[in-house]
Design a protein around this motif. Structure first.
Motif, short mmCIF file in Angstrom:
data_model
loop_
_atom_site.label_atom_id
_atom_site.label_comp_id
_atom_site.label_asym_id
_atom_site.label_seq_id
_atom_site.Cartn_x
_atom_site.Cartn_y
_atom_site.Cartn_z
N VAL A 1 22.21 79.63 -17.74
CA VAL A 1 23.21 78.47 -17.17
C VAL A 1 23.75 76.82 -17.61
O VAL A 1 24.78 77.14 -18.18
CB VAL A 1 22.62 78.65 -15.56
CG1 VAL A 1 23.99 77.67 -14.53
CG2 VAL A 1 22.28 79.85 -14.75
N GLU A 2 22.53 76.93 -18.20
CA GLU A 2 22.62 75.50 -18.73
C GLU A 2 24.20 75.80 -20.16
O GLU A 2 25.21 75.08 -20.83
CB GLU A 2 22.14 75.29 -20.36
CG GLU A 2 21.71 73.39 -20.48
CD GLU A 2 20.67 73.23 -21.23
OE1 GLU A 2 20.74 73.27 -22.03
OE2 GLU A 2 19.60 73.50 -20.76
N GLN A 3 23.98 77.21 -21.22
CA GLN A 3 25.65 77.22 -21.82
C GLN A 3 26.62 76.90 -21.58
O GLN A 3 27.62 76.99 -21.87
CB GLN A 3 25.02 78.12 -23.09
CG GLN A 3 26.15 79.20 -22.22
CD GLN A 3 25.68 80.96 -22.40
OE1 GLN A 3 24.71 81.13 -23.65
NE2 GLN A 3 26.56 81.55 -23.34
N MET A 5 27.66 75.30 -18.01
CA MET A 5 27.85 74.06 -17.67
C MET A 5 28.00 73.44 -18.49
O MET A 5 29.06 72.52 -18.30
CB MET A 5 26.86 73.37 -16.87
CG MET A 5 26.44 74.47 -15.34
SD MET A 5 27.74 74.32 -14.67
CE MET A 5 27.18 72.60 -13.82
N PHE A 7 25.80 70.66 -20.06
CA PHE A 7 24.61 70.41 -20.27
C PHE A 7 23.92 70.23 -19.61
O PHE A 7 23.44 71.20 -18.78
CB PHE A 7 25.62 69.30 -19.71
CG PHE A 7 25.46 69.07 -18.37
CD1 PHE A 7 25.40 68.80 -16.32
CD2 PHE A 7 27.40 69.19 -17.94
CE1 PHE A 7 26.36 68.63 -15.86
CE2 PHE A 7 27.89 69.51 -17.48
CZ PHE A 7 26.96 69.35 -15.31
N PRO A 8 22.54 69.87 -19.78
CA PRO A 8 21.68 70.34 -18.63
C PRO A 8 21.35 69.80 -16.92
O PRO A 8 21.39 68.73 -17.50
CB PRO A 8 19.90 70.35 -19.80
CG PRO A 8 20.54 68.70 -20.23
CD PRO A 8 22.13 69.02 -21.10
N PRO A 9 20.57 70.20 -16.96
CA PRO A 9 20.09 70.17 -15.35
C PRO A 9 19.18 68.78 -15.02
O PRO A 9 18.01 68.63 -14.83
CB PRO A 9 19.95 70.65 -13.99
CG PRO A 9 19.55 71.61 -15.32
CD PRO A 9 19.30 71.75 -16.31
N ASP A 10 19.29 67.33 -15.71
CA ASP A 10 18.59 66.62 -16.43
C ASP A 10 18.22 65.24 -15.59
O ASP A 10 17.36 64.03 -15.89
CB ASP A 10 17.74 66.80 -17.83
CG ASP A 10 19.40 66.20 -18.79
OD1 ASP A 10 20.30 66.07 -17.80
OD2 ASP A 10 19.20 66.06 -19.86
N ARG A 14 24.04 65.41 -12.92
CA ARG A 14 24.10 66.90 -13.06
C ARG A 14 23.56 67.38 -12.75
O ARG A 14 24.23 68.65 -12.88
CB ARG A 14 23.11 66.54 -14.49
CG ARG A 14 23.77 66.15 -15.55
CD ARG A 14 23.50 65.33 -16.72
NE ARG A 14 24.06 65.61 -18.09
CZ ARG A 14 24.24 65.63 -19.20
NH1 ARG A 14 22.89 66.21 -19.61
NH2 ARG A 14 24.58 64.70 -20.00
N LEU A 15 22.14 67.98 -11.76
CA LEU A 15 21.92 68.76 -10.88
C LEU A 15 22.91 68.99 -9.91
O LEU A 15 22.99 70.16 -9.44
CB LEU A 15 20.27 67.86 -10.35
CG LEU A 15 19.44 69.40 -9.70
CD1 LEU A 15 19.32 70.21 -10.60
CD2 LEU A 15 18.05 68.95 -8.85
N TYR A 18 25.08 71.51 -10.89
CA TYR A 18 24.87 72.61 -10.57
C TYR A 18 24.49 72.88 -9.74
O TYR A 18 25.07 74.17 -9.24
CB TYR A 18 23.37 72.56 -11.04
CG TYR A 18 22.94 73.02 -12.65
CD1 TYR A 18 22.72 73.42 -12.88
CD2 TYR A 18 23.56 72.13 -13.32
CE1 TYR A 18 22.42 74.45 -14.82
CE2 TYR A 18 23.57 72.06 -15.32
CZ TYR A 18 23.08 73.65 -15.48
OH TYR A 18 22.32 73.41 -16.93
N SER A 22 27.38 75.94 -7.87
CA SER A 22 26.67 77.31 -7.90
C SER A 22 27.47 78.27 -6.09
O SER A 22 27.91 77.18 -5.26
CB SER A 22 25.05 76.96 -7.43
OG SER A 22 24.71 78.05 -6.55
#
Length: 166
Positions: A1-3, A5, A7-10, A14-15, A18, A22
């Motif tokens: 999923v990160e690819q 989006m 960016f990572p859900p960090d 950012r969360l 995500y 969804s």
């Protein structure tokens, strides 16, 4: 999923991105939906699709949601017109449109194993000769009518460009 989006859900921000991206945040679905998963799909692993389907069922209250899992299909078999696995998806969509949306669509020849090479009936023609199998007491005029029909039917494949017409 990160690819997808990018960016990572960090972080909290950012969360939230995500979560808003969804489709689960939009349940219950208001449109009849066919979810399709290929067992070999590495872009959208089948477990993601199964989990989403389970969420739809659990939440309930929305439009119909069906799950179609196709063994041996990857991501691209399912969306490439003409691929045999795509035909399974297309048939499932037609059934769902008819059942859940009230569409009246003409049946597709492949639903009945009809092809240009095979014609309209099974290879073993159950009507190979009606007149030859009639009982002796069958009226002569009716027998003549069936024989005439068979003579014309025997000529139809050449005229229509198919193998079995009867």
């Amino acid at each position: 999923v990160e690819q997808f989006m990018g960016f990572p859900p960090d972080s909290d921000e950012r969360l939230k991105s995500y979560e808003s991206a969804s489709i689960s945040s939009r349940l219950p679905l208001q449109t009849p939906t066919l979810l399709v998963a290929g067992s070999e799909d590495v872009d959208v692993p089948p477990i993601f699709v199964r989990n989403f389907h389970e969420n739809c069922v659990r939440v309930g209250g929305g439009a119909a949601v069906e799950l179609l899992e196709i063994y041996g299909a990857d991501h691209y078999n399912l969306v490439t017109g003409g691929d045999p696995k795509w035909h399974q998806v297309a048939r499932a969509m037609v059934r769902m449109l008819q059942k859940d949306c009230g569409w009246r669509l003409a049946p597709h020849p492949s639903d009945y194993d009809v092809s240009e090479e095979r014609g309209f009936l099974p290879l073993q023609d159950p009507l190979r000769s009606c007149a030859a199998e009639l009982p002796p007491e069958f009226p002569a005029a009716d027998r003549a009518l069936l024989e005439a029909w068979e003579a014309h039917a025997a000529d139809l494949p050449g005229r229509l460009g198919v193998v079995a017409v009867r």
